[in-house]
Structures are given as structure tokens and as C-alpha cells.
Design an enzyme around this catalytic site. Structure first.
Site, PDB file in Angstrom:
ATOM      1  N   HIS A  48    -133.302  -7.574  50.220  1.00 20.15           N
ATOM      2  CA  HIS A  48    -133.759  -8.961  50.133  1.00 20.15           C
ATOM      3  C   HIS A  48    -135.251  -9.078  49.838  1.00 20.15           C
ATOM      4  CE1 HIS A  48    -129.907 -10.650  51.173  1.00 20.15           C
ATOM      5  NE2 HIS A  48    -129.830  -9.861  52.219  1.00 20.15           N
ATOM      6  N   ARG A  73    -134.041   0.394  52.972  1.00 17.86           N
ATOM      7  CA  ARG A  73    -132.750  -0.253  52.736  1.00 17.86           C
ATOM      8  C   ARG A  73    -132.584  -0.482  51.240  1.00 17.86           C
ATOM      9  NH1 ARG A  73    -130.332  -5.777  55.426  1.00 17.86           N
ATOM     10  NH2 ARG A  73    -132.127  -6.769  54.440  1.00 17.86           N
ATOM     11  N   ASP A  87    -135.231  10.827  46.113  1.00 17.71           N
ATOM     12  CA  ASP A  87    -136.174  11.623  45.327  1.00 17.71           C
ATOM     13  C   ASP A  87    -137.614  11.159  45.501  1.00 17.71           C
ATOM     14  OD1 ASP A  87    -134.239  13.320  44.405  1.00 17.71           O
ATOM     15  OD2 ASP A  87    -134.208  12.569  42.349  1.00 17.71           O
ATOM     16  N   GLU A 152    -121.767  -5.859  58.739  1.00 17.50           N
ATOM     17  CA  GLU A 152    -122.206  -7.256  58.781  1.00 17.50           C
ATOM     18  C   GLU A 152    -121.112  -8.218  58.329  1.00 17.50           C
ATOM     19  OE1 GLU A 152    -125.616  -7.630  56.191  1.00 17.50           O
ATOM     20  OE2 GLU A 152    -124.976  -5.911  55.020  1.00 17.50           O
ATOM     21  N   ASP A 178    -125.607 -12.072  58.400  1.00 23.63           N
ATOM     22  CA  ASP A 178    -124.420 -12.062  57.552  1.00 23.63           C
ATOM     23  C   ASP A 178    -123.143 -12.089  58.378  1.00 23.63           C
ATOM     24  OD1 ASP A 178    -124.850 -11.907  54.573  1.00 23.63           O
ATOM     25  OD2 ASP A 178    -126.291 -10.404  55.227  1.00 23.63           O
TER      26      ASP A 178
END
Length: 268
Positions: A48, A73, A87, A152, A178
Site C-alpha cells: 500500500h 511486504r 536479491d 486477512e 482487510d
């Protein structure tokens, strides 16, 4: 020389809850400020928050100078996306919207090198291996990566035990906003039935042998989840704190009513 130790993964095995903070402003400067605050871990939000790979990288580089564990995230659990964040040096990855054990198994494969997984072998040009200066990186990296799946939805909560049973899932994070919306209470995460579902989920995750995590900026609820045994708890977000502070400051000079807390309705 092996891959660097992952302090977040090690902390999941500790006795005390790790206290964290959410970074959504996509700013290395904000990340540096938060890194000096004394939190155990910081979540760089690529779902988000308006982050891309270069911005995620710059924040990881900033946090590397501080004794705080970074977690990234990703927007979605795509193998190629997970490969990129690994990476650039992320060792702990939180994947949103995981609802089934099969999804979790695919994520375990994405986060690990063969033969355990399918992570692409490009460490020679990656920050994760100190640009090929860690000679044993390929054979030790799997030991230090940490996969956190985010439950969620009602479907995810129903499948908690099956998800937790997947070998390679290191922890389960509950997304309260959520979850509330999926239960029919958008923006109403403090509905008794939602809070009850969250508490039961935390206990079920622990009973299944995995650490549970959550984000809640309400101190009463955050402390309640810690009392229940949640192992990693985020207690605020940079966006919310900045929004609240600036609104209250402006209000104080306009002669408005007393400062009010800003209710967060964002999806965690």
C-alpha cells in the site's frame, strides 16, 4: 563465510514480543528517523506504500546502519517479485492475501533456492550476497530467509491450521483491516465479532506451533495481543502519526476543538 544472520527470524524464537513500526511513506529519510527510535523491527510496505524496487533498496540500505530488523511486504506473492526483494537484501518477506496451504507452499518455494525452492540463482550480481563477496551465500541463504504469510480474510482464518502446518512458513501475520472488511465490517475493526476472531486466530496460530503477528496502533489492543502471546506486533505507522500530528497542529492554531486522534482505515 555464510549469509548474514537474520535478527528478525532469530527474534521469533525469543521469549519477548518484538515491537515494530510501519513505513509507508516510501522515504529513506523517514526510515532513518524511525530506525533510531528503538523499535525491534520496521516494515517497509510495498503493498500500500508507493514503493518500487529502487525505493525499497534505498530504505534497506538506510536501515542497515541501525540495529533494527527490516521486513519487506511485497504487493503480491509473485515468484519474480519475491526474487527481486531477496536479491536487494531483504531476508524477511511478508506476503499479503494468503488464504490456502497451497499458496503458502508456493511461497516457500519462491523464497528458497533449489532444491528446496525455485529462487533464481543470480546472487553474484546481488546486494544480498554482498555482490558475490559472501562465498557461501548460495548454500546458506535458505537458513536465514524468513517467510511471513498474511491472513486477512475469512477463508484464511478458516485455514489457519493448514497454513501453519506448511514447512517453511515461519510466521503468520493477521491483517485486521482487510479481515474486518471481509467479515462485513469495512472500517470497523473494533466490532466485537472481529476482535474475537482476531484473538482466537492468535491463539490458534500459536497452538499450531507458529509465531503470530499483527499491527494495531491502539495501545490497549496492541498490549492485549502481546498478552495473548503475539510474537511480533507493530504499534503504529508513519503515515498515521504524521497525519495526526499535522492535523492537530493546524487545528491548535485555528482555534478549533481539542486535538482528536486520526482514525486509520487503511488496509494492513
Amino acid at each position: 563465510m555464510p549469509a548474514p544472520k537474520n535478527p528478525f527470524k532469530a527474534g521469533l524464537k525469543g521469549e519477548k514480543a518484538m515491537i515494530g513500526f510501519w513505513l509507508s511513506l516510501a522515504s529513506p529519510y523517514t526510515a532513518e528517523i524511525a530506525a533510531g527510535a528503538g523499535f525491534d523491527w520496521l516494515l517497509i510496505d510495498g503493498e500500500h506504500g508507493p514503493n518500487d524496487i529502487p525505493l525499497l533498496l534505498s530504505q534497506l540500505q538506510t536501515l542497515a546502519a541501525h540495529p533494527v530488523a527490516p521486513v519487506v511486504r511485497v504487493p503480491i506473492g509473485e515468484t519474480w517479485m519475491i526474487k527481486q526483494v531477496l536479491d536487494i537484501g531483504a531476508q524477511s518477506v511478508l506476503v499479503p492475501m494468503v488464504e490456502t496451504a497451497e499458496q503458502a507452499r508456493q511461497l516457500v518455494r519462491a523464497i528458497n533456492y533449489p532444491p528446496k525452492g525455485v529462487r533464481g540463482v543470480g546472487a553474484a550480481v546481488a546486494r544480498a550476497s554482498a555482490f558475490n563477496r559472501i562465498p557461501d551465500y548460495l548454500v546458506t541463504a535458505n537458513d536465514e530467509v524468513c517467510l511471513i504469510v498474511q491472513a486477512e480474510s475469512k477463508a484464511a482464518i478458516d485455514a489457519i491450521e493448514e497454513i501453519a502446518a506448511v514447512d517453511g512458513v515461519d510466521a503468520i501475520f493477521i491483517g485486521p483491516a482487510d479481515l474486518a472488511a471481509d467479515m462485513g465490517y469495512p472500517g470497523r475493526g473494533t466490532e466485537p465479532v472481529v476482535l474475537e476472531t482476531i484473538e482466537k486466530a492468535i491463539l490458534r496460530i500459536q497452538a499450531a506451533g507458529k509465531p503470530a503477528g499483527i499491527l494495531n496502533s491502539d495501545p490497549k489492543l496492541a498490549n492485549r495481543y502481546i498478552e495473548l502471546g503475539a510474537k511480533f506486533v507493530a504499534v503504529g505507522t508513519d503515515v498515521t502519526l504524521f497525519s495526526q500530528a499535522t492535523s492537530n497542529l493546524a487545528r491548535s492554531y485555528r482555534g478549533d476543538a481539542a486535538p482528536q486522534p486520526v482514525k486509520s482505515t487503511s488496509s494492513y
